[in-house]
Design a protein around this motif. Sequence first.
Motif, PDB file in Angstrom:
ATOM      1  N   UNK A  40       0.886  -1.208   0.072  1.00 12.58           N
ATOM      2  CA  UNK A  40      -0.024   0.067   0.296  1.00 12.58           C
ATOM      3  C   UNK A  40       0.782   1.158   0.038  1.00 12.58           C
ATOM      4  N   UNK A  41       0.336   2.517  -0.451  1.00 13.62           N
ATOM      5  CA  UNK A  41       1.135   3.496  -0.409  1.00 13.62           C
ATOM      6  C   UNK A  41       1.104   4.101   1.088  1.00 13.62           C
ATOM      7  N   UNK A  42       2.832   4.168   1.346  1.00 15.01           N
ATOM      8  CA  UNK A  42       3.036   4.427   2.628  1.00 15.01           C
ATOM      9  C   UNK A  42       3.109   3.404   3.611  1.00 15.01           C
ATOM     10  N   UNK A  43       2.759   2.055   3.060  1.00 17.39           N
ATOM     11  CA  UNK A  43       2.731   1.116   3.931  1.00 17.39           C
ATOM     12  C   UNK A  43       1.450   1.222   4.869  1.00 17.39           C
ATOM     13  N   UNK A  44       0.405   1.917   4.695  1.00 14.72           N
ATOM     14  CA  UNK A  44      -0.417   2.030   5.302  1.00 14.72           C
ATOM     15  C   UNK A  44      -1.815   1.141   4.851  1.00 14.72           C
ATOM     16  N   UNK A  45      -2.320   0.192   5.839  1.00 20.17           N
ATOM     17  CA  UNK A  45      -3.301  -0.679   5.430  1.00 20.17           C
ATOM     18  C   UNK A  45      -4.600   0.050   4.986  1.00 20.17           C
ATOM     19  N   UNK A  46      -4.773   1.146   5.226  1.00 18.96           N
ATOM     20  CA  UNK A  46      -5.900   1.827   5.000  1.00 18.96           C
ATOM     21  C   UNK A  46      -5.844   2.727   3.572  1.00 18.96           C
ATOM     22  N   UNK A  47      -4.882   2.694   2.995  1.00 15.09           N
ATOM     23  CA  UNK A  47      -4.491   3.463   1.846  1.00 15.09           C
ATOM     24  C   UNK A  47      -4.463   2.420   0.568  1.00 15.09           C
ATOM     25  N   UNK A  48      -4.657   3.185  -0.622  1.00 11.37           N
ATOM     26  CA  UNK A  48      -4.908   2.388  -1.711  1.00 11.37           C
ATOM     27  C   UNK A  48      -3.561   1.210  -2.050  1.00 11.37           C
ATOM     28  N   UNK A  49      -3.693   0.407  -2.932  1.00  8.59           N
ATOM     29  CA  UNK A  49      -2.426  -0.353  -3.145  1.00  8.59           C
ATOM     30  C   UNK A  49      -1.662   0.387  -4.194  1.00  8.59           C
ATOM     31  N   UNK A  50      -0.250   0.185  -4.061  1.00  6.56           N
ATOM     32  CA  UNK A  50       0.612   1.143  -4.855  1.00  6.56           C
ATOM     33  C   UNK A  50       0.887   0.031  -6.164  1.00  6.56           C
ATOM     34  N   UNK A  51       0.532   0.310  -7.411  1.00  5.71           N
ATOM     35  CA  UNK A  51       0.930  -0.425  -8.431  1.00  5.71           C
ATOM     36  C   UNK A  51       2.271  -0.979  -8.679  1.00  5.71           C
ATOM     37  N   UNK A  52       3.070   0.202  -8.259  1.00  8.95           N
ATOM     38  CA  UNK A  52       4.703  -0.106  -8.455  1.00  8.95           C
ATOM     39  C   UNK A  52       5.155  -0.873  -7.489  1.00  8.95           C
ATOM     40  N   UNK A  53       4.563  -0.879  -6.188  1.00 11.36           N
ATOM     41  CA  UNK A  53       4.926  -1.971  -4.906  1.00 11.36           C
ATOM     42  C   UNK A  53       4.658  -3.030  -5.361  1.00 11.36           C
ATOM     43  N   UNK A  54       3.263  -3.220  -5.799  1.00  8.73           N
ATOM     44  CA  UNK A  54       2.676  -4.594  -6.255  1.00  8.73           C
ATOM     45  C   UNK A  54       3.557  -5.423  -7.125  1.00  8.73           C
ATOM     46  N   UNK A  55       3.890  -4.604  -8.186  1.00  7.18           N
ATOM     47  CA  UNK A  55       4.430  -5.270  -9.362  1.00  7.18           C
ATOM     48  C   UNK A  55       6.128  -5.715  -8.985  1.00  7.18           C
ATOM     49  N   UNK A  56       6.604  -4.759  -8.097  1.00  2.90           N
ATOM     50  CA  UNK A  56       7.937  -5.209  -7.570  1.00  2.90           C
ATOM     51  C   UNK A  56       8.115  -6.181  -6.840  1.00  2.90           C
ATOM     52  N   UNK A  57       6.995  -6.471  -5.756  1.00  2.00           N
ATOM     53  CA  UNK A  57       6.908  -7.708  -4.933  1.00  2.00           C
ATOM     54  C   UNK A  57       6.770  -8.873  -6.010  1.00  2.00           C
ATOM     55  N   UNK A  58       5.782  -9.026  -6.762  1.00  2.00           N
ATOM     56  CA  UNK A  58       5.437 -10.033  -7.699  1.00  2.00           C
ATOM     57  C   UNK A  58       6.602 -10.446  -8.326  1.00  2.00           C
ATOM     58  N   UNK A  59       7.432  -9.535  -8.939  1.00  3.68           N
ATOM     59  CA  UNK A  59       8.755  -9.832  -9.756  1.00  3.68           C
ATOM     60  C   UNK A  59       9.788 -10.581  -8.816  1.00  3.68           C
ATOM     61  N   UNK A  60       9.786 -10.140  -7.610  1.00  2.51           N
ATOM     62  CA  UNK A  60      10.749 -10.665  -6.701  1.00  2.51           C
ATOM     63  C   UNK A  60      10.317 -11.983  -6.108  1.00  2.51           C
ATOM     64  N   UNK A  61       8.969 -12.133  -5.793  1.00  2.00           N
ATOM     65  CA  UNK A  61       8.305 -13.296  -5.187  1.00  2.00           C
ATOM     66  C   UNK A  61       8.358 -14.423  -6.284  1.00  2.00           C
ATOM     67  N   UNK A  62       8.011 -14.129  -7.390  1.00  2.00           N
ATOM     68  CA  UNK A  62       7.915 -15.166  -8.520  1.00  2.00           C
ATOM     69  C   UNK A  62       9.326 -15.597  -8.822  1.00  2.00           C
ATOM     70  N   UNK A  63      10.432 -14.763  -9.032  1.00  2.00           N
ATOM     71  CA  UNK A  63      11.890 -15.495  -9.047  1.00  2.00           C
ATOM     72  C   UNK A  63      12.105 -16.312  -7.633  1.00  2.00           C
ATOM     73  N   UNK A  64      11.757 -16.030  -6.597  1.00  2.26           N
ATOM     74  CA  UNK A  64      11.919 -16.693  -5.447  1.00  2.26           C
ATOM     75  C   UNK A  64      11.158 -18.247  -5.575  1.00  2.26           C
ATOM     76  N   UNK A  65       9.950 -18.128  -6.071  1.00  2.00           N
ATOM     77  CA  UNK A  65       9.100 -19.277  -6.289  1.00  2.00           C
ATOM     78  C   UNK A  65       9.740 -20.288  -7.139  1.00  2.00           C
ATOM     79  N   UNK A  66      10.268 -19.628  -8.365  1.00  2.00           N
ATOM     80  CA  UNK A  66      10.719 -20.400  -9.311  1.00  2.00           C
ATOM     81  C   UNK A  66      12.009 -21.084  -8.608  1.00  2.00           C
ATOM     82  N   UNK A  67      12.804 -20.477  -7.754  1.00  2.00           N
ATOM     83  CA  UNK A  67      14.079 -21.061  -7.347  1.00  2.00           C
ATOM     84  C   UNK A  67      13.813 -22.259  -6.298  1.00  2.00           C
ATOM     85  N   UNK A  68      12.527 -21.820  -5.631  1.00  2.00           N
ATOM     86  CA  UNK A  68      12.437 -22.883  -4.514  1.00  2.00           C
ATOM     87  C   UNK A  68      11.798 -24.078  -4.942  1.00  2.00           C
ATOM     88  N   UNK A  69      11.382 -24.259  -6.297  1.00  2.00           N
ATOM     89  CA  UNK A  69      10.874 -25.193  -7.177  1.00  2.00           C
ATOM     90  C   UNK A  69      11.955 -26.766  -6.951  1.00  2.00           C
TER      91      UNK A  69
END
Length: 269
Positions: free
Chosen positions: A240-269
Amino acid sequence: MTVFEELFKVKKPLLGMVHFPPLPGSPLYDAGAGMQKIRDTALRDAEALVKAGFDGIVFSNEGDRPYLSKVDHATVAAMSRVISETSATFDVPFGLSVLADPEAAVAIGAAVEADFVRIFLSWVFVGDWGIVDPDAGKIQRLKSSLSGKMKVFANISGHTEPLGGRKLEDIARGAVKFGLADAVCLAGTTAGSEIAEDDLRAARRGAGDAPVIAGTGVSVENAERMLSLADGVIMGTSIKFGRDTFKPVDPEKAAEFIRRAKDIRDRLK
């Protein structure tokens, strides 16, 4: 095939939260903006999560502070409408939680044809909104009568303290063996707080073959550790913007997390 592979087509799904603003009847409801604000917020956040590449989304009435153990009819109606409209826009699995009423969650889930619900299912806990005393027998019978195929992800920790001194491992075992949970979900002390590694390990020992979900506190920084310990994660505050639960999803942060997480997930296979 695990329940996660069945629902999400991956072994370690990455799920994103759509937190509703305060709904009609709750103390912080914005009557001037009305339901349109809630619908716009849900659609915007869901779109950001789907575009980022999340494997599924979870709807929740996070803005309805302070939470009720039995929500009113207005909450059920509003959530059903917004979830139905929003989920129809995107072709991804979805689920929901209702703070803090598991029977309402099951009823809404059946009405909107959700793939899963995240609820307290068994054991007894105490939290800021009082005693959490779910009735697994009643809840599972309600689910069977309304939507037998919908999966149940059982909360076994988070925002509450279990009563009676029972070990988390045994609470997880009871949720699966007694409560018939399809998966168990852990959370930290508050929204966005990290889950203790020992708790995730204890839940895994107790849950047997049922998947274990890290439900709060997952971030870009700890993604590798959380994905190695859990069978899936639910993301909310840290994207979320400002890492505040009650604010909107930050599209850039969401995309950054997915890139990182999917790379990790592929390696954990």
